[in-house]
Scaffold this motif. Structure first.
Motif, short mmCIF file in Angstrom:
data_model
loop_
_atom_site.label_atom_id
_atom_site.label_comp_id
_atom_site.label_asym_id
_atom_site.label_seq_id
_atom_site.Cartn_x
_atom_site.Cartn_y
_atom_site.Cartn_z
N GLY A 205 0.91 -1.19 -0.07
CA GLY A 205 0.12 0.10 0.07
C GLY A 205 0.90 1.17 -0.04
N GLU A 206 0.23 2.32 -0.32
CA GLU A 206 0.87 3.62 -0.14
C GLU A 206 1.46 3.91 0.86
N THR A 207 2.44 4.75 0.91
CA THR A 207 2.91 5.45 2.25
C THR A 207 1.89 6.17 3.19
N GLY A 208 1.92 5.78 4.45
CA GLY A 208 0.86 6.26 5.24
C GLY A 208 -0.51 5.92 5.24
N THR A 209 -0.82 4.55 4.56
CA THR A 209 -1.94 3.92 4.79
C THR A 209 -2.17 2.99 6.16
N GLY A 210 -1.08 3.03 6.92
CA GLY A 210 -1.12 2.34 8.25
C GLY A 210 -1.02 0.81 8.33
N LYS A 211 0.16 0.53 7.43
CA LYS A 211 0.84 -0.82 7.57
C LYS A 211 1.28 -1.32 8.63
N GLU A 212 2.35 -0.45 9.25
CA GLU A 212 2.59 -0.66 10.46
C GLU A 212 1.73 -1.06 11.73
N LEU A 213 0.73 -0.09 11.51
CA LEU A 213 -0.54 -0.19 12.75
C LEU A 213 -1.23 -1.53 12.39
N LEU A 214 -1.32 -1.99 11.15
CA LEU A 214 -2.06 -3.32 10.90
C LEU A 214 -1.16 -4.46 11.37
N ALA A 215 0.09 -4.45 11.16
CA ALA A 215 1.03 -5.33 11.57
C ALA A 215 0.99 -5.54 13.12
N PRO A 347 -5.90 -0.09 1.47
CA PRO A 347 -6.51 1.15 0.57
C PRO A 347 -6.17 2.41 0.79
N PRO A 348 -6.01 3.43 -0.03
CA PRO A 348 -5.29 4.61 0.11
C PRO A 348 -6.80 5.40 0.73
N LEU A 349 -6.36 6.50 1.41
CA LEU A 349 -7.51 7.26 1.80
C LEU A 349 -8.50 7.88 1.09
N ARG A 350 -8.13 8.03 -0.21
CA ARG A 350 -9.05 8.62 -1.27
C ARG A 350 -10.15 7.79 -1.40
N ASP A 355 -14.36 7.59 6.03
CA ASP A 355 -13.84 7.51 7.35
C ASP A 355 -13.18 8.65 7.82
N LEU A 356 -13.21 9.97 6.92
CA LEU A 356 -12.72 11.04 7.30
C LEU A 356 -13.15 11.48 8.49
N PRO A 357 -14.14 11.58 8.87
CA PRO A 357 -14.71 12.08 10.26
C PRO A 357 -14.09 11.45 11.40
N LEU A 358 -14.18 10.10 11.42
CA LEU A 358 -13.64 9.30 12.50
C LEU A 358 -12.04 9.82 12.42
N LEU A 359 -11.26 9.59 11.58
CA LEU A 359 -10.10 9.82 11.31
C LEU A 359 -9.49 11.16 12.08
N PRO A 391 -2.33 12.03 -1.25
CA PRO A 391 -1.44 11.00 -1.97
C PRO A 391 -0.47 10.65 -0.53
N GLY A 392 -0.21 11.35 0.52
CA GLY A 392 0.40 10.77 1.87
C GLY A 392 -0.76 10.06 2.76
N ASN A 393 -1.92 10.09 2.29
CA ASN A 393 -2.75 9.20 3.28
C ASN A 393 -3.11 9.83 4.45
N VAL A 394 -3.24 8.87 5.52
CA VAL A 394 -3.61 9.48 6.97
C VAL A 394 -2.26 10.23 7.43
N ARG A 395 -1.07 9.91 7.13
CA ARG A 395 0.04 10.60 7.61
C ARG A 395 -0.09 12.09 7.16
N GLU A 396 -0.34 12.24 6.07
CA GLU A 396 -0.48 13.40 5.47
C GLU A 396 -1.52 14.13 6.08
N LEU A 397 -3.00 13.55 6.32
CA LEU A 397 -3.97 14.05 7.14
C LEU A 397 -3.51 14.54 8.43
N ARG A 398 -2.76 14.03 9.07
CA ARG A 398 -2.35 14.48 10.43
C ARG A 398 -1.57 15.52 10.24
N ASN A 399 -0.71 15.60 9.09
CA ASN A 399 0.17 17.00 9.08
C ASN A 399 -0.84 18.06 8.53
#
Length: 493
Positions: A205-215, A347-350, A355-359, A391-399
């Motif tokens: 998955g793209e960077t920032g999609t939560g791969k480490e969290l899911l691991a 899946p990418p955030l787009r 899920d945007l309100p929850l995140l 393009p940066g997914n959840v990590r970009e959203l936090r930023n």
């Protein structure tokens, strides 16, 4: 060799250092003998008790104070008895047998704990003839400074062990992967299945999609949850150090190596899970060694001539196209197939704008706890977020959220705050421009409509891919068939 002669009078050791004339005052042996006698008498007077035994562990001497403490009518009554008859937990027999001292020990006696020392006794020829013991304290008060220091050291050790254990424990659960969108629900379903199978997993998955969290989450719902979770980023460690980091190193394996050697991440994760992040960036030279570990469950530390068995479940992750890297020779095909036993594409955030309100609410909650101020977001602000490609997914959203809060020094984010920190839509490569730019005076679309539109697109795509099979489409979307019919009816209405 004979045993020591029992004393004629209880309370006195056999033999006595005689009185030396002044001419012998400088004789080394005489001075030593006098010093020993003086030290013994001083120690005996200061201690709570003292006794001596022969090679058969029979009491040959005991002072009156100790005899009374041990419940004997007199010191003479204890003479000749096996030491265990009067001190059930005594270790004097062991000292008399081996000749090895027990310099400091805590001996239980009834409701008390006695601090004792036990030393062997040898004759002039150096032959072992018995043992002598002293009760230094009849309670632990006298050792309070030492015990306090020991308690401090034990507390620090436990704290260090806890910190180390926490660092090797998975931090996230499936509940940490937020989302109610069909894509998020399906991802969590696949993660639960992956946890039950206990096999190698490849997360893409793209960077920032939560791969480490899911691991972390997969480990936490697996049968290995109570065992270590260790992670290593293959792209963050220099190639020259990565082999030792993964497989460990023997003492002095390379210049600057620890003289005691070191365990690698595979050894630290033994019994548990090893998360290999950015596996696509692993140097080719190490890929063959990793393949062997996955196949044989054996590691060979750097500089060692031995194999070490390990039981490790590997979860690998990459944001690269491994199949493409295999095609151009930058990644071993056999390793790719070995890693790709069970693959999950996050899946990418787009693709899960629902899920945007929850995140965002979770991000605001985390930031609020950190800064000590309540934070909130205006409902209309979500429409601005939904128009971005992420393009940066959840990590970009936090930023973006943090940057908007800092730039505008506000506790309530609105649409204008977020629009000011988001990049302008562009049709350049890698970005998706809106089909029709909204006029500045256009009404902001309600969040409910944005969510409904995203649902309709997801349902339409699922039906297209399943060629109209509603049961298969519902399964792919992670919803029931009844829910799918309900949403289709609402869309037609």
């Amino acid at each position: 060799m004979g045993h020591p002669t029992k004393p004629q009078a209880a309370g006195h050791l056999d033999g006595e250092v005689g009185r030396w004339p002044g001419a012998l005052a400088h004789d080394a042996d005489a001075v030593r003998a006098m010093a020993m006698k003086s030290m013994f008498e001083r120690l005996e007077s200061l201690c709570e008790g003292a006794l001596a035994v022969n090679l058969d562990a029979e009491v040959v001497w005991i002072n009156e104070k100790y005899a009374r403490k041990l419940g004997q009518p007199s010191a003479a009554a204890a003479i000749g008895q096996p030491v265990e008859n009067i001190i059930p937990n005594s270790q004097m027999r062991e000292v008399a047998r081996t000749g090895r001292p027990i310099v400091l020990d805590i001996m239980p006696f009834g409701d008390e704990h006695l601090v004792v020392t036990r030393m062997p006794i040898r004759d002039d020829a150096g032959q072992l003839i018995g043992a002598v013991g002293f009760v230094l304290y009849n309670h632990l008060e006298g050792l309070k400074p030492v015990m306090h220091k020991m308690a401090q050291l034990q507390h620090r050790l436990k704290a260090a062990e806890k910190e180390l254990a926490d660092s090797r424990r998975a931090k996230y659960s499936l509940a940490s992967f937020l989302g109610i969108s069909p894509a998020a629900v399906e991802t969590k379903r696949q993660a639960r299945r992956a946890a039950q199978l206990d096999t190698t997993v490849l997360l893409t998955g793209e960077t920032g999609t939560g791969k480490e969290l899911l691991a972390h989450a997969i480990h936490n719902v697996s049968g290995r949850a109570h065992l270590p979770f260790v992670s290593v980023n293959a792209a963050a460690i220099p190639e020259s150090l990565l082999e030792a980091e993964l497989f460990g190193a023997a003492p002095g394996a390379y210049t600057g190596a620890d003289r005691r050697g070191r365990d690698g991440k595979f050894k630290l994760a033994d019994g548990g899970t090893l998360f290999l992040d950015e596996i696509g960036d692993m140097p080719p030279a190490l890929q063959a060694k990793l393949l062997r570990v996955l196949q044989e469950q054996e590691i060979e530390p750097l500089g060692a001539n031995r194999l070490v068995r390990v039981d490790v479940r590997v979860i690998a992750a990459t944001s690269l196209d491994l199949a493409a890297r295999v095609a151009d020779g930058r990644f071993r095909s056999d390793l790719f197939y070995r890693l790709n036993v069970l693959s999950m594409s996050l899946p990418p955030l787009r693709e899960r704008l629902q899920d945007l309100p929850l995140l965002v609410e979770r991000l605001l909650e985390d930031i609020s706890l950190r800064i000590g101020q309540p934070l909130e977001i205006a409902p209309e602000a979500f429409a601005v977020l939904a128009r971005h490609d992420w393009p940066g997914n959840v990590r970009e959203l936090r930023n973006v959220v943090e940057r908007a809060l800092l730039m505008h020094e506000t506790q309530r984010l609105d649409a204008a705050h977020l629009a000011s920190v988001l990049p302008s839509p562009t049709s350049d490569a890698g970005a998706i421009a809106p089909a029709t730019p909204a006029p500045a005076t256009a009404q902001i679309e309600p969040l409910s409509r944005v969510v409904e539109a995203a649902e309709r697109r997801a349902i339409a795509e699922a039906l297209q891919r399943t060629k109209g099979n509603k049961a298969a489409a519902a399964a792919a979307l992670g919803i029931s068939r009844a829910a799918l019919y309900q949403k289709l009816g609402a869309a037609r209405g």
